[in-house]
Enzyme design. Structure first.
Site, PDB file in Angstrom:
ATOM      1  N   GLY A   1       0.455  -1.522  -0.027  1.00 43.29           N
ATOM      2  CA  GLY A   1      -0.064  -0.387   0.096  1.00 43.29           C
ATOM      3  C   GLY A   1       0.831   1.304  -0.352  1.00 43.29           C
TER       4      GLY A   1
ATOM      5  N   GLN B   1       3.196   9.993   1.753  1.00 44.61           N
ATOM      6  CA  GLN B   1       4.239   9.390   1.507  1.00 44.61           C
ATOM      7  C   GLN B   1       4.931   9.908   0.303  1.00 44.61           C
ATOM      8  OE1 GLN B   1       2.416   5.344   2.335  1.00 44.61           O
ATOM      9  NE2 GLN B   1       4.146   4.834   3.395  1.00 44.61           N
TER      10      GLN B   1
ATOM     11  N   CYS C   1       6.327  -0.259   8.179  1.00 47.00           N
ATOM     12  CA  CYS C   1       5.479   1.133   6.980  1.00 47.00           C
ATOM     13  C   CYS C   1       6.870   1.539   5.777  1.00 47.00           C
ATOM     14  CB  CYS C   1       5.243   2.201   7.986  1.00 47.00           C
ATOM     15  SG  CYS C   1       4.579   3.996   6.715  1.00 47.00           S
ATOM     16  N   LEU C   2       6.458   2.214   4.934  1.00 47.35           N
ATOM     17  CA  LEU C   2       7.467   1.786   3.896  1.00 47.35           C
ATOM     18  C   LEU C   2       7.971   3.763   4.177  1.00 47.35           C
ATOM     19  CD1 LEU C   2       6.016   1.134   0.190  1.00 47.35           C
ATOM     20  CD2 LEU C   2       7.119   0.016   0.902  1.00 47.35           C
TER      21      LEU C   2
ATOM     22  N   HIS D   1      -5.021   1.309   7.156  1.00 43.63           N
ATOM     23  CA  HIS D   1      -3.196   1.962   7.481  1.00 43.63           C
ATOM     24  C   HIS D   1      -3.034   2.706   6.388  1.00 43.63           C
ATOM     25  CE1 HIS D   1       1.791   1.257   8.526  1.00 43.63           C
ATOM     26  NE2 HIS D   1       1.147   2.046   6.706  1.00 43.63           N
ATOM     27  N   GLU D   2      -3.043   2.864   5.304  1.00 45.23           N
ATOM     28  CA  GLU D   2      -3.454   3.895   3.913  1.00 45.23           C
ATOM     29  C   GLU D   2      -3.929   5.046   4.166  1.00 45.23           C
ATOM     30  OE1 GLU D   2      -0.772   3.613   2.035  1.00 45.23           O
ATOM     31  OE2 GLU D   2      -0.477   1.598   2.907  1.00 45.23           O
TER      32      GLU D   2
ATOM     33  N   HIS E   1      -3.131   7.419   6.775  1.00 42.78           N
ATOM     34  CA  HIS E   1      -2.185   7.805   6.381  1.00 42.78           C
ATOM     35  C   HIS E   1      -2.997   9.301   5.863  1.00 42.78           C
ATOM     36  CE1 HIS E   1       2.088   6.693   6.431  1.00 42.78           C
ATOM     37  NE2 HIS E   1       1.606   5.199   5.894  1.00 42.78           N
TER      38      HIS E   1
HETATM   39 ZN   LIG Z   1       2.230   3.540   5.588  1.00 41.18          ZN
END
Ligand SMILES: [Zn+2]
Length: 190
Positions: A66, A71, A113-114, A155-156, A159
């Site tokens: 995701g 991000q 998380c990226l 999660h997204e 964000h």
């Molecule tokens: Zn994330």
């Protein structure tokens, strides 16, 4: 959201069959853009379609499941999700202005998380969610997710509200991760 495998370098090129895509560098924890709510998407044009495809390519390059627009430095309520990691084109989900309309059950699972590479923590998320969103053309739709997909949606969407998974961790674990990141930043490794 990151997958369990370690992240590849961000310079990886997409598959030969797809047109060349912009691979965005992923913004790391500490940048204010990650902690402010995104603006609603209201222009559903060709540029947004390009952005969605570039976001999928950037997400696959980073081995994520995701990726939310903040991000990559775009403060917009826009995200892409694919829990198959690009194996199934039908699993590509674009979420514009998404909202959770129903949640059920609880699952405690490790999450990453990226934007916070190298760190993971256990987060309780609903087992099932229903999400209401618009697709890349602005058409409204509803989608139901279970387990990993439900987790990725939550999660997204977090964000898009300026919330990171760190906020769902216990204070001790959260502070430990923040301390380690601070140290990495001092060493110029973050
Ligand atoms: Zn994330």
């Amino acid at each position: 959201m990151s997958s369990k495998t370690p992240a590849a370098t961000a310079t990886e090129t997409p598959q030969a069959s797809s047109p060349p895509r912009k691979i965005y560098p992923i913004i790391k924890y500490g940048d204010a853009v990650l902690e402010k709510p995104g603006a609603p998407v209201n222009l559903f044009d060709a540029e947004l379609e390009e952005l969605a495809e570039d976001m999928f390519a950037s997400m696959y390059a980073a081995q994520g499941v995701g990726l939310a627009a903040p991000q990559i430095g775009k403060s917009l309520r826009f995200a892409v999700v694919d829990v198959t990691g690009g194996k199934n084109p039908e699993a590509k989900i674009v979420l514009a202005n998404p909202e959770v309309t129903h949640a059920e059950g609880e699952v405690r699972e490790e999450e990453g998380c990226l934007s916070i590479p190298g760190f993971r923590g256990y987060v309780v998320r609903p087992q099932f969610v229903t999400v209401k969103a618009q697709n890349v053309k602005g058409e409204p739709f509803e989608i139901r997710g279970e387990n990993l997909l439900a987790r990725a949606f939550c999660h997204e969407i977090d964000h898009l509200n300026g919330i990171l998974f760190l906020q769902h961790l216990g204070m001790l674990k959260r502070d430990m991760i923040k301390r380690k990141i601070k140290k990495l930043r001092k060493q110029g490794e973050w």
